[in-house]
Design a protein around this motif. Structure first.
Motif, PDB file in Angstrom:
ATOM      1  N   ILE A 168       0.965  -1.312   0.030  1.00 40.13           N
ATOM      2  CA  ILE A 168       0.081   0.076   0.118  1.00 40.13           C
ATOM      3  C   ILE A 168       0.868   1.128   0.073  1.00 40.13           C
ATOM      4  O   ILE A 168       1.928   1.319   0.687  1.00 40.13           O
ATOM      5  N   ASP A 169       0.526   2.351  -0.747  1.00 38.64           N
ATOM      6  CA  ASP A 169       1.176   3.448  -0.898  1.00 38.64           C
ATOM      7  C   ASP A 169       0.718   4.272   0.464  1.00 38.64           C
ATOM      8  O   ASP A 169      -0.256   4.828   0.336  1.00 38.64           O
ATOM      9  N   GLU A 181      -3.686   9.433  -1.615  1.00 42.33           N
ATOM     10  CA  GLU A 181      -4.399   9.181  -2.515  1.00 42.33           C
ATOM     11  C   GLU A 181      -4.591  10.527  -3.172  1.00 42.33           C
ATOM     12  O   GLU A 181      -4.559  11.706  -2.412  1.00 42.33           O
ATOM     13  N   PRO A 182      -4.824  10.462  -4.692  1.00 45.25           N
ATOM     14  CA  PRO A 182      -4.876  11.909  -5.235  1.00 45.25           C
ATOM     15  C   PRO A 182      -6.210  12.488  -4.801  1.00 45.25           C
ATOM     16  O   PRO A 182      -7.219  11.863  -4.500  1.00 45.25           O
ATOM     17  N   GLY A 205     -13.061  15.741  -0.551  1.00 43.47           N
ATOM     18  CA  GLY A 205     -14.243  16.320  -1.012  1.00 43.47           C
ATOM     19  C   GLY A 205     -15.172  16.994   0.208  1.00 43.47           C
ATOM     20  O   GLY A 205     -14.599  17.605   1.181  1.00 43.47           O
ATOM     21  N   ALA A 206     -16.291  16.393   0.347  1.00 40.38           N
ATOM     22  CA  ALA A 206     -16.838  17.095   1.735  1.00 40.38           C
ATOM     23  C   ALA A 206     -17.176  16.098   2.679  1.00 40.38           C
ATOM     24  O   ALA A 206     -17.836  16.225   3.671  1.00 40.38           O
ATOM     25  N   THR A 207     -16.120  15.094   2.673  1.00 43.07           N
ATOM     26  CA  THR A 207     -16.118  14.260   3.856  1.00 43.07           C
ATOM     27  C   THR A 207     -14.780  14.443   4.556  1.00 43.07           C
ATOM     28  O   THR A 207     -13.627  14.494   4.000  1.00 43.07           O
ATOM     29  N   GLY A 208     -14.766  14.259   5.867  1.00 43.75           N
ATOM     30  CA  GLY A 208     -13.545  14.371   6.627  1.00 43.75           C
ATOM     31  C   GLY A 208     -13.407  12.970   7.754  1.00 43.75           C
ATOM     32  O   GLY A 208     -14.348  12.608   7.955  1.00 43.75           O
ATOM     33  N   ILE A 209     -12.137  12.579   7.742  1.00 38.33           N
ATOM     34  CA  ILE A 209     -11.933  11.620   8.671  1.00 38.33           C
ATOM     35  C   ILE A 209     -11.156  11.973   9.889  1.00 38.33           C
ATOM     36  O   ILE A 209      -9.676  12.038   9.395  1.00 38.33           O
TER      37      ILE A 209
END
Length: 343
Positions: A168-169, A181-182, A205-209
């Motif tokens: 995994i990068d 991830e781009p 986008g409109a999601t945050g973690i």
């Protein structure tokens, strides 16, 4: 199809013809609370679960007036409880279990209503049962029935000492290594009352973690943390539901927030957690990825590729803040795992 799926289909067809099941069909189904093998009943449950979730993704409600369910004398509220439990709502599952709501006859009635509504016949029905049997197989062999594959072997989050993540990068943040991830933005935040970097916020986008990892010395850290986090949300006047899904058991919360012009509103938040060897990874999801009914697979996919490095710069003297789970005692258990800026 296998013999198990073929038996499940025969049971479905018998109910479709007569509106009931013979004693021999019930015995053949193998209805059990927690089966040790894949049974026709388990295949029927997961077939219904698949169709309920597909309809939810398409924004379609369950056909509560379908003859298959109305003939059973089920009211709209009872049907809603069954459907909510099939989507993963653990509170609905607990509410229906003592009343005998989740019977073989009830599940088959729901499945017949769904296959009629979607006009699923012939080869499509065979494909549905094959997919359901595959999921049922994962369910039977899973230690956690809501995490259908084995963490650290087939999926993450991973421990740095395990294998499976090396291709995994990843971005090295010290105590966490997170997917690169781009289009994804990452920021590191200090802990409350501390200059140490303790949480990574991933924005897409409109999601945050918000990702945080903690040292643990006991099993079941996420179960204990859920109790504490749920109590805090309720103390704030919010609502909390336990939800079983692809990421295991999570919390889905509606938390009161102050909006523009002083008005009060609710913000949807999802809290995911995963126990690892000596650590707990917690992911708090906000924005579109936390909205009720959102089926965005990216959140689970991203969190499932995170690697935890519990031995990165151990901090035995670090004190917990008020926002961290645990007792606040100066011990390793419950203390955050530090992060650092990437190279």
């Amino acid at each position: 199809m296998s013999d198990v799926s073929s038996a499940a289909r025969l049971i479905l067809e018998q109910f479709g013809r007569s509106g009931t099941l013979s004693d021999s069909a019930v015995a053949r189904a193998g209805w059990q609370e927690r089966p040790e093998r894949v049974t026709p009943a388990l295949v029927l449950v997961f077939a219904a679960k698949i169709l309920v979730q597909l309809r939810e993704e398409d924004g379609e409600t369950f056909p509560v007036d379908a003859p298959a369910v109305t003939a059973q004398g089920r009211g709209a509220g009872e049907v809603a409880t069954i459907v909510s439990a099939l989507t993963g709502d653990l509170r609905a599952a607990e509410a229906g279990r003592p009343t005998g709501l989740f019977s073989l006859l009830g599940i088959v009635a729901v499945l017949v209503a769904l296959t009629d509504a979607e006009d699923i016949r012939g080869e499509d029905l065979d494909r549905l049962f094959r997919a359901a049997e595959e999921i049922a197989s994962d369910f039977v062999r899973a230690e956690d029935p809501f995490r259908l594959v084995e963490r650290g072997v087939e999926i993450g989050p991973w421990d740095a000492g395990e294998t499976g993540w090396q291709e995994i990068d990843l971005i090295d943040l010290g105590g966490l290594r997170i997917p690169r991830e781009p289009g994804v933005k990452i920021q590191l935040n200090e802990g409350e009352g501390s200059s140490d970097l303790l949480e990574a916020v991933v924005l897409r986008g409109a999601t945050g973690i918000q990702l945080q990892a903690f040292h643990t010395t006991r099993d079941g850290a996420w179960a204990r943390a859920r109790q504490i986090l749920a109590r805090r949300v309720r103390d704030l006047g919010g609502e909390v539901r336990e939800w079983g899904g692809r990421a295991g058991v999570e919390l889905r919360c509606d938390v009161p927030v102050q909006q523009e012009r002083g008005s009060q509103g609710l913000q949807s938040i999802r809290m995911l957690g995963c126990d690892g060897p000596g650590w707990l990874l917690r992911a708090t999801v906000t924005g579109e990825g936390a909205d009720s009914g959102n089926q965005d697979e990216w959140v689970c996919s991203y969190v499932g590729r995170v690697v935890v490095v519990p031995l990165f710069r151990p901090t035995p003297s670090l004190q917990l803040s008020a926002t961290d789970f645990g007792s606040g005692r100066p011990s390793l258990d419950g203390q955050p795992i530090r992060l650092r800026m990437p190279d």
